[in-house]
Design an enzyme around this catalytic site. Structure first.
Site, PDB file in Angstrom:
ATOM      1  N   ARG A  89       0.850  -1.182   0.000  1.00 39.60           N
ATOM      2  CA  ARG A  89       0.000   0.000   0.000  1.00 39.60           C
ATOM      3  C   ARG A  89       0.890   1.237   0.000  1.00 39.60           C
ATOM      4  O   ARG A  89       1.910   1.291   0.693  1.00 39.60           O
ATOM      5  CB  ARG A  89      -0.918   0.020   1.224  1.00 39.60           C
ATOM      6  CG  ARG A  89      -2.096  -0.939   1.131  1.00 39.60           C
ATOM      7  CD  ARG A  89      -3.109  -0.460   0.087  1.00 39.60           C
ATOM      8  NE  ARG A  89      -4.287  -1.327   0.003  1.00 39.60           N
ATOM      9  CZ  ARG A  89      -4.423  -2.312  -0.863  1.00 39.60           C
ATOM     10  NH1 ARG A  89      -3.441  -2.596  -1.709  1.00 39.60           N
ATOM     11  NH2 ARG A  89      -5.535  -3.030  -0.891  1.00 39.60           N
ATOM     12  N   ASP A 121       4.836   0.053  -6.919  1.00 39.27           N
ATOM     13  CA  ASP A 121       3.606  -0.252  -7.671  1.00 39.27           C
ATOM     14  C   ASP A 121       2.399   0.438  -7.046  1.00 39.27           C
ATOM     15  O   ASP A 121       1.294   0.330  -7.561  1.00 39.27           O
ATOM     16  CB  ASP A 121       3.379  -1.768  -7.714  1.00 39.27           C
ATOM     17  CG  ASP A 121       2.215  -2.142  -8.627  1.00 39.27           C
ATOM     18  OD1 ASP A 121       2.212  -1.707  -9.795  1.00 39.27           O
ATOM     19  OD2 ASP A 121       1.298  -2.849  -8.159  1.00 39.27           O
ATOM     20  N   GLU A 127      -2.658   7.657  -4.615  1.00 37.91           N
ATOM     21  CA  GLU A 127      -2.989   7.107  -5.927  1.00 37.91           C
ATOM     22  C   GLU A 127      -4.476   7.182  -6.267  1.00 37.91           C
ATOM     23  O   GLU A 127      -4.857   7.100  -7.435  1.00 37.91           O
ATOM     24  CB  GLU A 127      -2.527   5.657  -6.038  1.00 37.91           C
ATOM     25  CG  GLU A 127      -3.270   4.673  -5.160  1.00 37.91           C
ATOM     26  CD  GLU A 127      -2.755   3.248  -5.354  1.00 37.91           C
ATOM     27  OE1 GLU A 127      -3.566   2.389  -5.741  1.00 37.91           O
ATOM     28  OE2 GLU A 127      -1.556   2.998  -5.117  1.00 37.91           O
ATOM     29  N   HIS A 139      -0.097   0.229 -10.049  1.00 35.02           N
ATOM     30  CA  HIS A 139      -0.853  -0.727  -9.241  1.00 35.02           C
ATOM     31  C   HIS A 139      -1.284  -1.934 -10.083  1.00 35.02           C
ATOM     32  O   HIS A 139      -2.465  -2.300 -10.137  1.00 35.02           O
ATOM     33  CB  HIS A 139      -2.083  -0.052  -8.620  1.00 35.02           C
ATOM     34  CG  HIS A 139      -2.567  -0.726  -7.366  1.00 35.02           C
ATOM     35  ND1 HIS A 139      -2.996  -0.025  -6.267  1.00 35.02           N
ATOM     36  CD2 HIS A 139      -2.693  -2.039  -7.035  1.00 35.02           C
ATOM     37  CE1 HIS A 139      -3.390  -0.873  -5.312  1.00 35.02           C
ATOM     38  NE2 HIS A 139      -3.208  -2.100  -5.768  1.00 35.02           N
TER      39      HIS A 139
END
Length: 344
Positions: A256, A280, A285, A317
């Protein structure tokens, strides 16, 4: 039921797709085209689905009217105001099509009487393999090599990499994904350190060392984050903990974004305390990832700053995004819906 958390589906807006049966009517928010086929295959005419392209929030919640369940992605808002709105609409079940549930106000959901389910284990290997992909791309300077070849520069200047063989790998969080990552690292003959108050039983069987966070930070050449975001782990990568790391450490985050204090992280990159990073996920986000902003000027200065570092790889992600994982998410979601329905 999978850790008391299920999944659902709905279609309006762009898709105008409805799939009707006599069972649970479910509104799927933040639905992407790639999900629909997998969900419909898994459903086998068990439930009525409405696919909604919009993310769930206070404004869009009304699109779930006349449904008994909503199915949500990590980009959806499930705070107390939204949950209260859903309750007034007659929603009884919340199915999360994710393993993480930090976007859900768990206390409010419990107080309002929702039945909630998630997908705790859709494909640990998908995320673990992607973490290794980021790591190898960094250690062997793959992005730089691709850029040079694209310019028809075939020299080896600035492309010297390092081996993973016998390096020390620190894993923060060894649940299903962290355990899968540990197994792969053992295959590289790495020394693996793990920090987790509740490691998986499978991980306990591996030839790795369970250590304190301080020891992991101090001794690891690579640190990979695989823990959930909780009050205890939010900003676990902060100024103090970065100061405890080896100079030149490689950091991987497929967990996360909020596990990292972005300002402290940027400072770590600028001072070269952090040698490279593969991300990622990103703390802010929501509203950025999973959408096309190619014709817009981004205003997030911290994200733009991260993009300036040649030793940082940022992906959108996608660690979870394999064909096998998408199918497993769909199957578990439909199964969760059926089990939640039986508990009403």
């Amino acid at each position: 039921m999978s850790n008391t958390l299920p999944q659902s589906i709905s279609a309006v807006k762009k898709y105008d797709l409805r799939y009707t049966t006599q069972m649970t009517k479910t509104a799927f928010f933040s639905t992407k085209p790639f999900e629909m086929d997998a969900i419909l295959r898994a459903n086998q005419s068990q439930h009525e689905f409405i696919f909604i392209a919009d993310p769930l929030n206070e404004t869009t919640a009304k699109q779930a009217a006349n449904c008994k369940a909503v199915c949500c992605f990590v980009t959806d808002v499930l705070n107390e105001p939204v949950l209260t709105k859903l309750k007034t609409l007659g929603i009884q079940m919340i199915a999360l099509r994710s393993a993480g549930y930090d976007h859900l106000d768990v206390a409010a959901a419990k107080r309002l009487g929702f039945i909630v389910a998630r997908v705790p284990e859709y494909s640990p290997e998908a995320v673990a393999e992607f973490a290794v992909t980021l790591l190898l791309a960094l250690t062997r300077k793959l992005p730089q090599a691709l850029q040079k070849v694209a310019r028809h520069d075939f020299t080896l200047t600035n492309l010297l990499g390092v081996n993973l063989f016998q390096k020390t790998i620190g894993i923060v969080g060894v649940g299903h994904i962290g355990t899968a990552f540990a197994k792969i690292m053992l295959g590289f003959s790495c020394r693996v350190l793990a920090c987790d108050p509740k490691p998986s039983e499978k991980c306990r069987e591996l030839p790795i060392q369970f250590v304190s966070l301080d020891k992991l930070l101090a001794e690891s050449d690579v640190i990979s984050l695989h823990c959930p975001c909780t009050p205890e782990t939010t900003n676990i990568i902060n100024t103090l903990n970065i100061s405890k790391m080896k100079t030149g450490v490689i950091l991987i985050n497929t967990g996360r974004g909020t596990l990292i204090d972005t300002i402290a992280f940027i400072h770590g990159l600028e001072t070269k305390k952090i040698g490279a990073a593969g991300l990622d996920v990103y703390a802010r986000e929501k509203g950025l990832f999973f959408e096309d902003h190619s014709n817009e000027k981004l205003s997030d200065t911290e994200f733009l700053k991260l993009q300036t570092f040649p030793n940082v790889i940022i992906t959108n992600h996608i660690a979870f995004f394999s064909a096998e994982a998408v199918d497993n998410i769909a199957k578990t979601t439909v199964k969760n819906l059926a089990e939640m329905k039986s508990n009403i």
